[in-house]
Design a protein around this motif. Structure first.
Motif, PDB file in Angstrom:
ATOM      1  N   GLY A 119       0.452   1.501  -1.011  1.00 54.73           N
ATOM      2  CA  GLY A 119      -0.516   1.209   0.033  1.00 54.73           C
ATOM      3  C   GLY A 119      -0.344   2.012   1.301  1.00 54.73           C
ATOM      4  N   ARG A 120       0.744   2.725   1.433  1.00 54.69           N
ATOM      5  CA  ARG A 120       0.979   3.537   2.632  1.00 54.69           C
ATOM      6  C   ARG A 120       0.376   4.915   2.408  1.00 54.69           C
ATOM      7  NH1 ARG A 120       6.942   4.693   5.326  1.00 54.69           N
ATOM      8  NH2 ARG A 120       6.223   5.599   7.287  1.00 54.69           N
ATOM      9  N   PRO A 121      -0.669   5.309   3.140  1.00 57.59           N
ATOM     10  CA  PRO A 121      -1.333   6.596   2.876  1.00 57.59           C
ATOM     11  C   PRO A 121      -0.549   7.766   3.468  1.00 57.59           C
ATOM     12  CG  PRO A 121      -2.443   5.450   4.662  1.00 57.59           C
ATOM     13  CD  PRO A 121      -1.352   4.531   4.199  1.00 57.59           C
ATOM     14  N   VAL A 122      -0.377   8.789   2.659  1.00 63.05           N
ATOM     15  CA  VAL A 122       0.266  10.031   3.086  1.00 63.05           C
ATOM     16  C   VAL A 122      -0.683  11.172   2.735  1.00 63.05           C
ATOM     17  CG1 VAL A 122       2.229  11.570   2.790  1.00 63.05           C
ATOM     18  CG2 VAL A 122       2.578   9.103   2.763  1.00 63.05           C
ATOM     19  N   TYR A 123      -1.096  11.946   3.735  1.00 66.59           N
ATOM     20  CA  TYR A 123      -2.008  13.059   3.522  1.00 66.59           C
ATOM     21  C   TYR A 123      -1.199  14.333   3.262  1.00 66.59           C
ATOM     22  CZ  TYR A 123      -5.921  10.263   5.282  1.00 66.59           C
ATOM     23  OH  TYR A 123      -6.889   9.300   5.448  1.00 66.59           O
TER      24      TYR A 123
END
Length: 736
Positions: free
Chosen positions: A138-142
């Motif tokens: 659930g933690r977004p990393v671009y």
């Protein structure tokens, strides 16, 4: 004011239409990029180090800028609230010059740069920009990939080889991969990591004769360079921009039956040895030569493992080259980028050790990003997509890939033989390498464009550079820090302090991205539509580990598994997903909601109910009733049942609703005095459009908010079992 005459009075040159057609061969709608608030021509490290300069260096500049602003015209400092007497939030921003080597319209803007306001100048880069979202529970990393193609000595495959007399090499591309913790959208509080690689032709005077129709024209050295003058100019540019150390990864062949690629290695290695003898040992240029094509044919050697070992020992900017800087170079850059990505995620606290394995969602996403990057650069320089991909060197490519490789080879050969000359003319005209004049021959009349890109060969040099002190003045004293990033007088002269509104588009990245002044939908934003590791790569099976670092089967991806699933399994998955959906609202909730409706709304509801079809017509037979119950159970996860009997409290409300449909009678409607008194139901003490008293936040809500604030400060709490179960349920409902 720039005077632009009307077409009716403008005198048209007879050759102008042909030049316009050549100019329009450069498609500005694809692979050209710009930004209002971010300098794409510089790396992330350079853009952020500007903000970390000592305050003493900017304070004097800021005061002088403030005095200058007051003397400027109103047009330069336009503010829509100035006449209203409202206070404006003024901030100081930095305005720096772009790195013109990667700017493709720099020459086109040169004549108006000192005439128009700076806000009218929009610098563009050419190359590739790609971004994907990696979901880690659930933690977004671009993960962002930016490739900047050099505008110096630019051209097509066989027409631009080696380097020119100024040290600019053909097919030079700077690739930067940026990893960003997207849970915090801020440059000041966010977590960022960046790594830069470079590809480019071998920095020598060499070319290939394309007059003969051969797939591999012979390589020839056009000019002897015993003191490595052109290589010194090229590596001097790299030292100024990237600092030290610089690592060269040379992938050309070493053993050949007939000398072809080996000619370049025999010239490049002595040039590097000659340049290193004048540098301090701490800043030597590292040279790594590895015959990648020969190891690919061997069954005993794993090419990608060897590249991983090279990447683990790299500390600095890696410059990779083969002959074309396309297929082998892209695979090598992918392996180095994969190793760097592991260290970037480790530095951001996403993984516990800096190691990523193949066949994970993370590496699959990164591999697809790099293949798009390689295909785009290959089309721009070679005329076709990549011939050999990562799967080819892993030796897991399907048998159909061989036919595709043959087609790409034929496409590249056709493009090089028939269309590269026209593309080269368009590039020369767009970059203003050639400028039409009455006294000069036309572009299509030139036998070669050699003298357009080798300008210093047309005149004697005013001063000769030293063969021993081959670097620019001041570069060596600041190493390993690049000279372009130090706070010296030359660099401070390139920047200007600008007094702007806080919400100016040139500094407000949030407003540029989300556009709060427009009616937009989150589903239409790029952050939702971009490639997602959970949606595109995670297998669509119930109970799968949602971690993007779990090794999957080689053939198992989100798209393939979903496509091979049988209808029975899909029905079972739909039922399990529906079972986890929130329950339908209860009768009490529906009644309490209807109590707040006005009389007019109830009249409208009544008129609609009169026109609607009665339910008993749909359920006359038992078969149709069972069909309806089954169809409602599958998508909604609920069973149809008889409505319960109305209670004494709800019966008067129901009777009053019926009275709005039929004339009231004495026997049907009880006296109004017997009706209970109804008051608006609300969770607020004051419920109006003018004043609202918000409810008190409970302890759980405060914990969630405190966790969000800690995330913005870079403090993440460890995931517990409840978090894992909650995320699995979310992924199952959203992407399965």
């Amino acid at each position: 004011m720039i005077y632009i005459p009307n077409d009716s009075v403008r005198i048209t040159h007879p050759d102008e239409a042909r030049y316009v057609r050549i100019f329009q061969n450069v498609d500005l709608s694809s692979n050209f990029y710009f930004s209002y608030s971010y300098d794409l021509s510089h790396s992330l490290q350079y853009n952020l180090t500007l903000l970390q300069r000592p305050y003493e260096l900017w304070s004097s500049a800021a005061s002088s800028a403030e005095e200058e602003v007051h003397t400027q015209s109103k047009q330069d400092s336009f503010d829509i609230f100035e006449d209203e007497g409202l206070p404006t939030q003024v901030v100081y921003g930095l305005q720096n010059e772009p790195y013109y080597k990667y700017v493709w319209n720099g020459k086109l803007l040169e004549r108006v740069k000192d005439i128009v306001h700076h806000d009218w100048l929009m610098y563009i880069i050419h190359g590739f920009c790609g971004q994907s979202k990696l979901l880690i529970y659930g933690r977004p990393v671009y993960i962002t990939l930016i490739a900047r193609r050099s505008s110096k000595f630019a051209g097509t495959r066989f027409l631009k080889r080696g380097a020119n007399c100024e040290g600019d090499v053909a097919n030079e591309v700077e690739t930067e991969q940026i990893v960003h913790d997207a849970s915090v959208m801020s440059f000041t509080a966010g977590s960022y990591s960046s790594y830069v690689q470079v590809r480019g032709s071998v920095p020598l005077y060499w070319s290939q004769d394309i007059s003969t129709m051969m797939p591999k024209p012979p390589i020839r050295l056009d000019q002897a360079d015993p003191y490595a003058h052109v290589a010194a100019l090229h590596f001097n540019q790299m030292l100024q921009r990237f600092g030290s150390p610089i690592i060269i990864l040379n992938l050309v062949k070493k053993r050949e039956k007939r000398k072809h690629e080996k000619i370049l290695s025999e010239e490049l290695y002595p040039a590097v040895i000659n340049l290193n003898q004048f540098l301090p040992p701490d800043h030597w240029i590292d040279y790594i030569a590895w015959d990648m094509a020969r190891y690919t044919k061997s069954k005993l050697c794993n090419v990608l493992d060897r590249l991983s070992m090279i990447a683990e020992n790299v500390t600095g900017v890696l410059r990779t080259n083969c002959v074309d800087c396309l297929d082998r170079t892209n695979t090598a850059q992918f392996m180095v980028g994969k190793c760097a990505l592991a260290y970037q995620l480790y530095a951001l606290g996403m993984i516990d050790k800096p190691k990523l394995q193949f066949d994970t969602d993370c590496v699959r996403l990164f591999e697809e990003l790099y293949e798009d990057h390689g295909d785009t650069l290959s089309l721009q320089y070679g005329g076709s997509q990549l011939v050999h991909r990562v799967k080819t060197y892993r030796k897991i490519a399907p048998w159909t890939q061989h036919s595709k490789d043959i087609m790409q080879t034929l496409s590249r050969y056709y493009s090089n033989a028939f269309s590269d000359a026209d593309r080269q003319d368009a590039i020369n005209l767009f970059l203003q390498v050639y400028q039409p004049l009455e006294s000069k021959p036309h572009l299509w009349e030139l036998p070669t464009d050699f003298y357009l890109h080798q300008r210093s060969t047309m005149a004697l040099p005013q001063e000769r550079r030293s063969y021993t002190l081959w670097w620019s003045e001041g570069t060596l004293s600041y190493l390993p820090v690049p000279y372009d990033e130090v706070t010296c007088e030359d660099n401070m002269r390139k920047m200007k302090v600008k007094r702007v509104n806080r919400f100016d588009e040139s500094i407000d990245i949030y407003t540029e991205f989300f556009k709060p002044y427009e009616l937009t939908s989150f589903d239409d934003t790029f952050c939702i539509a971009m490639t997602n590791s959970a949606r595109e790569f995670m297998p669509k099976t119930v109970g799968v580990d949602p971690s993007p670092f779990t090794v999957r089967k080689p053939e198992e991806t989100g798209k393939s598994v979903l496509g091979n699933k049988s209808s029975k399994e899909e029905t079972l998955l739909q039922r399990k997903t529906a079972a986890s959906a929130p329950p339908p609202p209860s009768e009490e909730a529906i009644t309490s909601t209807s109590e707040d409706d006005s009389e007019e709304d109830r009249d409208d509801d009544g008129s609609v109910s009169q026109r609607s079809t009665p339910i008993k017509l749909l359920t006359e037979s038992g078969e149709s009733a069972r069909t309806q119950e089954q169809s409602a159970r599958e998508p909604y996860g609920l069973n149809l049942a008889k409505p319960p009997r109305l209670s004494f409290h709800h019966r008067p409300i129901f009777l009053k609703w019926i009275s709005s449909l039929h004339p009231p009678t004495e026997t049907f409607l009880p006296p109004s005095s017997s009706l209970p008194r109804r008051e608006p139901v609300s969770c607020f003490t004051e419920d109006s459009i003018y004043a609202v008293c918000p409810p008190q936040a409970d302890r759980d809500s405060r914990d969630v908010f405190e966790s969000h604030v800690m995330t913005g400060q870079g403090q993440m709490r460890a995931l517990c079992r409840d978090d894992m179960l909650m995320y699995r349920e979310y992924v199952k409902n959203r992407y399965m």
